[in-house]
Design a protein around this motif. Structure first.
Motif, PDB file in Angstrom:
ATOM      1  N   ARG A   1      24.014  34.613 -33.456  1.00  0.00           N
ATOM      2  CA  ARG A   1      23.414  33.472 -34.135  1.00  0.00           C
ATOM      3  C   ARG A   1      22.555  32.664 -33.168  1.00  0.00           C
ATOM      4  NH1 ARG A   1      27.623  29.456 -36.732  1.00  0.00           N
ATOM      5  NH2 ARG A   1      27.810  31.169 -38.239  1.00  0.00           N
ATOM      6  N   ALA A   2      21.336  32.362 -33.581  1.00  0.00           N
ATOM      7  CA  ALA A   2      20.473  31.431 -32.861  1.00  0.00           C
ATOM      8  C   ALA A   2      20.530  30.094 -33.588  1.00  0.00           C
ATOM      9  CB  ALA A   2      19.038  31.948 -32.810  1.00  0.00           C
ATOM     10  N   ALA A   3      20.599  28.999 -32.835  1.00  0.00           N
ATOM     11  CA  ALA A   3      20.844  27.701 -33.467  1.00  0.00           C
ATOM     12  C   ALA A   3      20.004  26.604 -32.827  1.00  0.00           C
ATOM     13  CB  ALA A   3      22.333  27.328 -33.374  1.00  0.00           C
ATOM     14  N   ALA A   4      19.708  25.602 -33.647  1.00  0.00           N
ATOM     15  CA  ALA A   4      19.023  24.392 -33.186  1.00  0.00           C
ATOM     16  C   ALA A   4      19.716  23.192 -33.832  1.00  0.00           C
ATOM     17  CB  ALA A   4      17.547  24.414 -33.561  1.00  0.00           C
ATOM     18  N   ASP A   5      20.071  22.211 -33.006  1.00  0.00           N
ATOM     19  CA  ASP A   5      20.721  20.988 -33.482  1.00  0.00           C
ATOM     20  C   ASP A   5      19.871  19.788 -33.093  1.00  0.00           C
ATOM     21  OD1 ASP A   5      22.818  22.585 -34.319  1.00  0.00           O
ATOM     22  OD2 ASP A   5      23.956  22.290 -32.462  1.00  0.00           O
ATOM     23  N   GLY A   6      19.893  18.765 -33.917  1.00  0.00           N
ATOM     24  CA  GLY A   6      19.158  17.547 -33.612  1.00  0.00           C
ATOM     25  C   GLY A   6      19.949  16.317 -34.002  1.00  0.00           C
ATOM     26  N   ARG A   7      19.659  15.200 -33.348  1.00  0.00           N
ATOM     27  CA  ARG A   7      20.345  13.942 -33.645  1.00  0.00           C
ATOM     28  C   ARG A   7      19.413  12.764 -33.407  1.00  0.00           C
ATOM     29  NH1 ARG A   7      23.614  13.530 -29.637  1.00  0.00           N
ATOM     30  NH2 ARG A   7      22.883  11.557 -28.762  1.00  0.00           N
ATOM     31  N   TRP A   8      19.366  11.858 -34.378  1.00  0.00           N
ATOM     32  CA  TRP A   8      18.645  10.596 -34.208  1.00  0.00           C
ATOM     33  C   TRP A   8      19.645   9.462 -34.318  1.00  0.00           C
ATOM     34  CZ3 TRP A   8      18.465   6.477 -37.599  1.00  0.00           C
ATOM     35  CH2 TRP A   8      17.616   5.417 -37.233  1.00  0.00           C
ATOM     36  N   ASP A   9      19.600   8.543 -33.338  1.00  0.00           N
ATOM     37  CA  ASP A   9      20.525   7.410 -33.307  1.00  0.00           C
ATOM     38  C   ASP A   9      19.761   6.101 -33.369  1.00  0.00           C
ATOM     39  OD1 ASP A   9      22.742   9.066 -33.053  1.00  0.00           O
ATOM     40  OD2 ASP A   9      22.608   9.091 -30.859  1.00  0.00           O
ATOM     41  N   GLU A  10      20.277   5.179 -34.162  1.00  0.00           N
ATOM     42  CA  GLU A  10      19.784   3.816 -34.144  1.00  0.00           C
ATOM     43  C   GLU A  10      20.366   3.120 -32.917  1.00  0.00           C
ATOM     44  OE1 GLU A  10      19.123   0.529 -37.685  1.00  0.00           O
ATOM     45  OE2 GLU A  10      21.061   1.535 -37.507  1.00  0.00           O
ATOM     46  N   ALA A  11      19.676   2.140 -32.398  1.00  0.00           N
ATOM     47  CA  ALA A  11      20.150   1.428 -31.206  1.00  0.00           C
ATOM     48  C   ALA A  11      21.469   0.711 -31.499  1.00  0.00           C
ATOM     49  CB  ALA A  11      19.102   0.439 -30.731  1.00  0.00           C
ATOM     50  N   SER A  12      22.321   0.613 -30.481  1.00  0.00           N
ATOM     51  CA  SER A  12      23.593  -0.100 -30.601  1.00  0.00           C
ATOM     52  C   SER A  12      23.480  -1.460 -29.906  1.00  0.00           C
ATOM     53  CB  SER A  12      24.724   0.717 -29.989  1.00  0.00           C
ATOM     54  OG  SER A  12      24.479   0.946 -28.605  1.00  0.00           O
ATOM     55  N   TYR A  13      24.441  -2.336 -30.218  1.00  0.00           N
ATOM     56  CA  TYR A  13      24.432  -3.709 -29.687  1.00  0.00           C
ATOM     57  C   TYR A  13      25.787  -4.038 -29.086  1.00  0.00           C
ATOM     58  CZ  TYR A  13      20.024  -4.498 -32.134  1.00  0.00           C
ATOM     59  OH  TYR A  13      18.721  -4.434 -32.556  1.00  0.00           O
ATOM     60  N   GLU A  14      25.756  -4.877 -28.053  1.00  0.00           N
ATOM     61  CA  GLU A  14      26.972  -5.403 -27.444  1.00  0.00           C
ATOM     62  C   GLU A  14      26.825  -6.907 -27.304  1.00  0.00           C
ATOM     63  OE1 GLU A  14      29.868  -4.834 -23.543  1.00  0.00           O
ATOM     64  OE2 GLU A  14      28.080  -3.585 -23.800  1.00  0.00           O
ATOM     65  N   ASP A  15      27.758  -7.633 -27.930  1.00  0.00           N
ATOM     66  CA  ASP A  15      27.687  -9.096 -27.960  1.00  0.00           C
ATOM     67  C   ASP A  15      26.345  -9.573 -28.509  1.00  0.00           C
ATOM     68  OD1 ASP A  15      30.273  -9.518 -26.894  1.00  0.00           O
ATOM     69  OD2 ASP A  15      29.501  -9.087 -24.883  1.00  0.00           O
ATOM     70  N   GLY A  16      25.819  -8.866 -29.495  1.00  0.00           N
ATOM     71  CA  GLY A  16      24.559  -9.253 -30.126  1.00  0.00           C
ATOM     72  C   GLY A  16      23.319  -8.863 -29.364  1.00  0.00           C
ATOM     73  N   VAL A  17      23.456  -8.212 -28.206  1.00  0.00           N
ATOM     74  CA  VAL A  17      22.312  -7.816 -27.383  1.00  0.00           C
ATOM     75  C   VAL A  17      22.152  -6.298 -27.452  1.00  0.00           C
ATOM     76  CG1 VAL A  17      21.315  -7.820 -25.070  1.00  0.00           C
ATOM     77  CG2 VAL A  17      22.693  -9.764 -25.840  1.00  0.00           C
ATOM     78  N   GLN A  18      20.927  -5.840 -27.692  1.00  0.00           N
ATOM     79  CA  GLN A  18      20.678  -4.408 -27.806  1.00  0.00           C
ATOM     80  C   GLN A  18      20.881  -3.705 -26.479  1.00  0.00           C
ATOM     81  OE1 GLN A  18      17.032  -3.238 -29.798  1.00  0.00           O
ATOM     82  NE2 GLN A  18      16.893  -1.359 -28.582  1.00  0.00           N
ATOM     83  N   ASP A  19      21.584  -2.590 -26.523  1.00  0.00           N
ATOM     84  CA  ASP A  19      21.785  -1.760 -25.342  1.00  0.00           C
ATOM     85  C   ASP A  19      20.486  -0.994 -25.070  1.00  0.00           C
ATOM     86  OD1 ASP A  19      22.492   0.062 -23.404  1.00  0.00           O
ATOM     87  OD2 ASP A  19      24.322   0.729 -24.404  1.00  0.00           O
ATOM     88  N   PRO A  20      19.850  -1.214 -23.909  1.00  0.00           N
ATOM     89  CA  PRO A  20      18.570  -0.535 -23.636  1.00  0.00           C
ATOM     90  C   PRO A  20      18.691   0.970 -23.493  1.00  0.00           C
ATOM     91  CG  PRO A  20      19.376  -1.641 -21.665  1.00  0.00           C
ATOM     92  CD  PRO A  20      20.279  -2.067 -22.778  1.00  0.00           C
ATOM     93  N   ASN A  21      19.903   1.472 -23.275  1.00  0.00           N
ATOM     94  CA  ASN A  21      20.115   2.909 -23.101  1.00  0.00           C
ATOM     95  C   ASN A  21      20.707   3.553 -24.352  1.00  0.00           C
ATOM     96  OD1 ASN A  21      19.259   2.727 -20.373  1.00  0.00           O
ATOM     97  ND2 ASN A  21      21.309   2.036 -19.781  1.00  0.00           N
ATOM     98  N   SER A  22      20.394   3.000 -25.500  1.00  0.00           N
ATOM     99  CA  SER A  22      20.912   3.544 -26.757  1.00  0.00           C
ATOM    100  C   SER A  22      19.753   3.793 -27.718  1.00  0.00           C
ATOM    101  CB  SER A  22      21.919   2.586 -27.392  1.00  0.00           C
ATOM    102  OG  SER A  22      21.275   1.389 -27.806  1.00  0.00           O
ATOM    103  N   GLY A  23      19.994   4.649 -28.687  1.00  0.00           N
ATOM    104  CA  GLY A  23      18.976   4.953 -29.683  1.00  0.00           C
ATOM    105  C   GLY A  23      18.073   6.090 -29.253  1.00  0.00           C
ATOM    106  N   GLY A  24      17.194   6.515 -30.163  1.00  0.00           N
ATOM    107  CA  GLY A  24      16.290   7.625 -29.899  1.00  0.00           C
ATOM    108  C   GLY A  24      16.788   8.913 -30.513  1.00  0.00           C
ATOM    109  N   TRP A  25      16.159  10.018 -30.116  1.00  0.00           N
ATOM    110  CA  TRP A  25      16.560  11.302 -30.680  1.00  0.00           C
ATOM    111  C   TRP A  25      16.541  12.391 -29.627  1.00  0.00           C
ATOM    112  CZ3 TRP A  25      13.183  15.580 -31.307  1.00  0.00           C
ATOM    113  CH2 TRP A  25      11.830  15.323 -31.008  1.00  0.00           C
ATOM    114  N   VAL A  26      17.305  13.449 -29.901  1.00  0.00           N
ATOM    115  CA  VAL A  26      17.434  14.560 -28.970  1.00  0.00           C
ATOM    116  C   VAL A  26      17.598  15.845 -29.783  1.00  0.00           C
ATOM    117  CG1 VAL A  26      19.940  14.232 -28.779  1.00  0.00           C
ATOM    118  CG2 VAL A  26      18.710  15.455 -26.967  1.00  0.00           C
ATOM    119  N   ALA A  27      17.024  16.943 -29.276  1.00  0.00           N
ATOM    120  CA  ALA A  27      17.108  18.242 -29.934  1.00  0.00           C
ATOM    121  C   ALA A  27      17.692  19.265 -28.960  1.00  0.00           C
ATOM    122  CB  ALA A  27      15.744  18.704 -30.431  1.00  0.00           C
ATOM    123  N   PHE A  28      18.567  20.114 -29.473  1.00  0.00           N
ATOM    124  CA  PHE A  28      19.230  21.140 -28.668  1.00  0.00           C
ATOM    125  C   PHE A  28      18.900  22.527 -29.223  1.00  0.00           C
ATOM    126  CE2 PHE A  28      21.735  17.330 -28.292  1.00  0.00           C
ATOM    127  CZ  PHE A  28      22.156  17.298 -26.979  1.00  0.00           C
TER     128      PHE A  28
END
Length: 372
Positions: free
Chosen positions: A300-327
């Motif tokens: 089997r040949a496979a491709a996976d993908g994921r898109w994430d919305e940004a997350s927040y901590e104490d109401g402040v957006q985490d700069p290292n969160s969100g975006g998308w990645v493909a495998f």
């Protein structure tokens, strides 16, 4: 409705006589049976006698029994004779090969994905996986993760169109930061409960198209984890999201001979979160192309993908969160025994558009499935 089963081999005069008596075709058609202008032919032609259900009986001459069965499935045949251990033969042809082996046929159809849910079916699975992750700026606040994960799942079909699935993950994580401090933690991941409803199939046996709808819930069962200094690690590095998520999406399977394709998409929507970390929604998709190389082995040949919305901590957006990645990756599926399947595979990131300083590494997995 009335049903009868008549097994007759070459030159089936008796077979045609019964069909004519039952009204499948006019009795006058019997007059030139096996003749050059016969509308029936010496061997039955399923296209000339609508309404008759056919069973194919094959001998494994030159190892062609299973290929003939697969072709018959494409033609719409839904019943097949098989023999335990490939026993049998022909009393009129000494040395003739035996009938198709039941075990080989079951292995082939199982690996191809032809098996379908049936009422009372129970399937257990265990998957072991390993992956790496880097979050943060190198030499400043980078967190390096190594994760070993075990996912145990149980699926049950209360009816032949529905699968109920429960997944229980256990996670072992090792983390290190620029200060060379390391942490090691074991814990429960987020439990998932799903229902998979088969909404459409183009035919009952060996469908060429299967469409399913998946829905469920992800529970916030994973505990919060902290680094070596006691500070809580970012949400992207946690073994769970800390949120109650609803999940839903379609799944499509298409079969053509010894090739099959699988396509699925799922949306994860947080409903309630555990402050102060607030994860965003997530969309995940997968595509796989599978080839049945042998009766007991598939690639089997496979491709996976994921898109994430940004997350927040104490109401402040985490700069290292969100975006998308493909495998991209591949799997090998092996069926050593009836009702037992083993798969081994890998995924590597081919497109990384995750926001900030966030790099996901490769993932390898080994899975064992057992039908009861």
């Amino acid at each position: 409705r009335d049903r009868f089963l008549l097994s007759k081999g070459h030159g089936p005069m008796a077979y045609y006589a019964v069909l004519a008596a039952k009204g499948f075709f006019p009795q006058e058609w019997l007059d030139d049976l096996a003749g050059p202008d016969s509308r029936l032919g010496h061997h039955p032609d399923r296209t000339l006698i609508p309404g008759v259900e056919w069973t194919i009986h094959t001998h494994d001459t030159r190892a062609m029994a299973i290929p003939n069965i697969l072709f018959a499935m494409e033609m719409g045949v839904t019943h097949f004779d098989a023999s335990i251990g490939g026993l049998g033969g022909c009393p009129f042809a000494p040395g003739a090969s035996g009938n198709v082996c039941t075990e080989d046929l079951v292995h082939c159809l199982t690996a191809m994905g032809v098996e379908q849910p049936f009422q009372g079916r129970l399937r257990s699975a265990l998957e072991l996986s390993h992956r790496t992750d880097r979050i943060g700026r190198p030499g400043i606040d980078e967190l390096r993760l190594r994760e070993l994960r075990a996912d145990a799942s149980l699926a049950w079909a209360p009816v032949d169109t529905l699968f109920l699935v429960a997944s229980l993950p256990f996670v072992h994580r090792e983390a290190s930061d620029p200060s060379l401090a390391e942490s090691d933690a074991w814990g429960l991941g987020d439990v998932e409960l799903r229902a998979k409803w088969f909404a459409y199939r183009d035919r009952e046996l060996a469908p060429r198209v299967l469409l399913a709808l998946v829905g469920g819930v992800k529970l916030p069962t994973a505990p919060w984890q902290s680094d070596a200094t006691g500070n809580r690690v970012p949400l992207e590095a946690q073994p769970g999201t800390g949120s109650l998520d609803l999940l839903f999406g379609p799944a499509l399977a298409v079969f053509q001979g010894d090739v099959s394709a699988y396509l699925s998409a799922q949306w994860f929507q947080p409903v309630t979160t555990r402050a102060p970390l607030e994860p965003g929604a997530s969309l995940r998709g997968s595509l796989a192309l599978q080839h049945q190389t042998w009766t007991w082995l598939a690639l089997r040949a496979a491709a996976d993908g994921r898109w994430d919305e940004a997350s927040y901590e104490d109401g402040v957006q985490d700069p290292n969160s969100g975006g998308w990645v493909a495998f991209g990756g591949a799997d090998l599926l092996w069926s050593p025994l009836t009702d037992v399947s083993v798969s081994v595979g890998f995924r590597v990131p081919v497109i990384d558009e995750l926001h900030g300083a966030h790099d996901e590494g490769p993932r390898v997995a080994l899975a064992l499935l057992r039908d009861w």
